[in-house]
Design a protein around this motif. Sequence first.
Motif, PDB file in Angstrom:
ATOM      1  N   UNK A 144      75.285 -54.956  48.351  1.00 18.06           N
ATOM      2  CA  UNK A 144      74.972 -56.149  48.430  1.00 18.06           C
ATOM      3  C   UNK A 144      75.625 -56.939  47.248  1.00 18.06           C
ATOM      4  N   UNK A 145      76.295 -58.015  47.379  1.00 17.64           N
ATOM      5  CA  UNK A 145      77.249 -58.363  48.702  1.00 17.64           C
ATOM      6  C   UNK A 145      78.195 -57.315  49.010  1.00 17.64           C
ATOM      7  N   UNK A 146      78.819 -57.461  50.265  1.00 17.66           N
ATOM      8  CA  UNK A 146      80.038 -56.609  50.552  1.00 17.66           C
ATOM      9  C   UNK A 146      80.983 -57.321  49.978  1.00 17.66           C
ATOM     10  N   UNK A 147      81.669 -56.831  48.784  1.00 20.34           N
ATOM     11  CA  UNK A 147      82.850 -57.494  48.170  1.00 20.34           C
ATOM     12  C   UNK A 147      84.034 -57.597  48.896  1.00 20.34           C
ATOM     13  N   UNK A 148      84.471 -56.432  49.436  1.00 17.28           N
ATOM     14  CA  UNK A 148      85.824 -56.582  49.992  1.00 17.28           C
ATOM     15  C   UNK A 148      85.970 -57.382  51.375  1.00 17.28           C
ATOM     16  N   UNK A 149      84.962 -57.925  51.793  1.00 14.29           N
ATOM     17  CA  UNK A 149      85.134 -59.027  52.929  1.00 14.29           C
ATOM     18  C   UNK A 149      84.394 -60.176  52.652  1.00 14.29           C
ATOM     19  N   UNK A 150      84.600 -60.575  51.223  1.00 11.51           N
ATOM     20  CA  UNK A 150      84.222 -61.819  51.008  1.00 11.51           C
ATOM     21  C   UNK A 150      82.742 -62.189  50.416  1.00 11.51           C
ATOM     22  N   UNK A 151      82.072 -61.051  50.037  1.00  7.80           N
ATOM     23  CA  UNK A 151      80.859 -61.123  49.531  1.00  7.80           C
ATOM     24  C   UNK A 151      79.875 -61.423  50.535  1.00  7.80           C
ATOM     25  N   UNK A 152      79.971 -61.106  51.732  1.00  7.28           N
ATOM     26  CA  UNK A 152      79.094 -61.321  52.807  1.00  7.28           C
ATOM     27  C   UNK A 152      77.647 -60.462  52.514  1.00  7.28           C
ATOM     28  N   UNK A 264      75.525 -72.544  43.675  1.00  6.99           N
ATOM     29  CA  UNK A 264      75.832 -73.816  44.227  1.00  6.99           C
ATOM     30  C   UNK A 264      77.086 -74.363  43.749  1.00  6.99           C
ATOM     31  N   UNK A 265      77.671 -73.764  42.714  1.00  7.43           N
ATOM     32  CA  UNK A 265      79.113 -74.201  42.557  1.00  7.43           C
ATOM     33  C   UNK A 265      80.207 -73.424  43.404  1.00  7.43           C
ATOM     34  N   UNK A 266      79.907 -72.275  43.972  1.00  6.93           N
ATOM     35  CA  UNK A 266      80.704 -71.570  44.759  1.00  6.93           C
ATOM     36  C   UNK A 266      80.631 -72.386  46.161  1.00  6.93           C
ATOM     37  N   UNK A 270      84.201 -73.946  47.635  1.00  7.73           N
ATOM     38  CA  UNK A 270      84.585 -73.486  48.902  1.00  7.73           C
ATOM     39  C   UNK A 270      84.909 -74.454  49.925  1.00  7.73           C
ATOM     40  N   UNK A 271      83.928 -75.497  49.748  1.00  9.90           N
ATOM     41  CA  UNK A 271      84.039 -76.832  50.615  1.00  9.90           C
ATOM     42  C   UNK A 271      85.431 -77.481  50.276  1.00  9.90           C
ATOM     43  N   UNK A 272      85.926 -77.463  49.180  1.00  9.13           N
ATOM     44  CA  UNK A 272      87.250 -78.130  48.770  1.00  9.13           C
ATOM     45  C   UNK A 272      88.343 -77.356  49.412  1.00  9.13           C
ATOM     46  N   UNK A 273      88.293 -76.029  49.370  1.00 13.07           N
ATOM     47  CA  UNK A 273      89.303 -75.078  49.848  1.00 13.07           C
ATOM     48  C   UNK A 273      89.375 -75.237  51.457  1.00 13.07           C
ATOM     49  N   UNK A 274      88.327 -75.264  52.107  1.00 18.12           N
ATOM     50  CA  UNK A 274      88.311 -75.377  53.482  1.00 18.12           C
ATOM     51  C   UNK A 274      88.640 -76.993  54.069  1.00 18.12           C
ATOM     52  N   UNK A 275      88.732 -77.794  53.164  1.00 18.29           N
ATOM     53  CA  UNK A 275      89.416 -79.274  53.323  1.00 18.29           C
ATOM     54  C   UNK A 275      90.786 -79.293  53.295  1.00 18.29           C
ATOM     55  N   UNK A 276      91.552 -78.157  52.965  1.00 20.66           N
ATOM     56  CA  UNK A 276      92.968 -77.892  52.725  1.00 20.66           C
ATOM     57  C   UNK A 276      93.672 -77.377  54.173  1.00 20.66           C
ATOM     58  N   UNK A 277      94.578 -77.837  54.634  1.00 19.54           N
ATOM     59  CA  UNK A 277      95.272 -77.306  55.700  1.00 19.54           C
ATOM     60  C   UNK A 277      95.728 -75.757  55.514  1.00 19.54           C
ATOM     61  N   UNK A 278      95.524 -74.926  56.366  1.00 24.26           N
ATOM     62  CA  UNK A 278      96.026 -73.695  56.388  1.00 24.26           C
ATOM     63  C   UNK A 278      95.124 -72.670  55.459  1.00 24.26           C
ATOM     64  N   UNK A 279      94.274 -73.276  55.006  1.00 25.80           N
ATOM     65  CA  UNK A 279      93.100 -72.421  54.083  1.00 25.80           C
ATOM     66  C   UNK A 279      91.796 -72.304  54.740  1.00 25.80           C
ATOM     67  N   UNK A 285      80.796 -70.704  54.246  1.00 24.22           N
ATOM     68  CA  UNK A 285      79.733 -71.206  53.005  1.00 24.22           C
ATOM     69  C   UNK A 285      79.362 -69.903  52.370  1.00 24.22           C
ATOM     70  N   UNK A 286      79.613 -69.855  51.194  1.00 23.34           N
ATOM     71  CA  UNK A 286      79.261 -68.679  50.478  1.00 23.34           C
ATOM     72  C   UNK A 286      77.896 -68.375  50.406  1.00 23.34           C
ATOM     73  N   UNK A 287      77.429 -67.068  50.092  1.00 23.29           N
ATOM     74  CA  UNK A 287      76.162 -66.601  50.024  1.00 23.29           C
ATOM     75  C   UNK A 287      75.812 -66.080  48.292  1.00 23.29           C
TER      76      UNK A 287
END
Length: 363
Positions: A144-152, A264-266, A270-279, A285-287
């Motif tokens: 916890x969290x599962x690092x290799x799949x993005x920290x889910x 909260x920083x994450x 992450x929202x800035x990244x998701x606003x980019x094309x192709x990313x 939404x990070x946990x």
Amino acid sequence: MVNTLLEAFNKTTYPVVGHGKRDIQVLKDAFDELDGTIDSDIYGTGKVIEDFQAKIAAYLGKPSAVFFPSGTMAQQIALRMWCDEKGIRKIAYHPLCHLEIHEQNGLRELHQIEPVLLADKNSLITLEDVLQMKEDIACLLLELPQREIGGQLPAYEELEAIAAHCKAKGIKLHLDGARLYEILPYYGKTAAEICSLFDSVYVSFYKGIGGIAGAILAGEEAFMTQSKIWKRRQGGDLISLYPYIISADQAFDERLPKMEQYYHDAIELAAMYNDCDGITTRPVVPVSNMFHVHIELPKESFEKLLIPVFEETGVGLTGNVRDFGEGSSYYEVSLGDRYADIPKEQLGQAFTLLNQKIKQIIA
């Protein structure tokens, strides 16, 4: 002129990830205000190590804790002891568990323990996976969290259900809590509340906490007494571990109160990244304070694109991009102290430029 992404990242004014450089200043800072006549620990005994072990045991809500030089050693020992106690040489964990992909088959070669892999590698372990398991196992490891799949993370109710099932079936439950501190804001639980679901717990002191090295294994008194024997057998009972312990103690006190801010920083980043094309980020939404960034470009193409972004804005997003197959790539983001030092305007400029350059390629 720089030739590699890492060189460009190291020259940026505002690196995004982590707390700072891993240099000897980390150790100097930890010792700066200490009395030089304090006695060191000796082979696992002494006030320095015993006080810290008691402090972390209380924080985790466990009767006892032992400091290890590495989490690799601590976790292999914990799993070996559970297998010995149960008389079963099998344990279960995720296909991308640290023991499976980063430890050179240590569990098999050193302890003759056979892992049972649960769930698809891109998914979390669920209660259904545990219920459908056909093998008899001594212990189930959950990361916890599962690092290799993005920290889910699983829903907390799912975690409670898995713990209840394991208890009913006599299966020991072990927590790979290398990043335990980082998930507390999302769950809204204390470390002790989460750890109460587990029979044994490992936590790290160099990842989110930012110490030099070292780990704690925690559990019941008898279990931890036995772990000290295994620690000696595996060469972990160094004559002194105080540089790691003092650094860990200082970083623990300094950074534990900041975990909610990192989280909260994450979400913001992450929202800035998701606003980019192709990313896209995983999770979207990070946990916790970490997530993965996935790009619809090959590693080499994306690195060439990133270098001028770093040079023009002074913002370093990452120094390590990896292939993800089928012409895509990814990297891990883990936020700490550095993020707060980046001017928002400059960070925004970096993402604007990044998006412009991606559009030029994928349009």
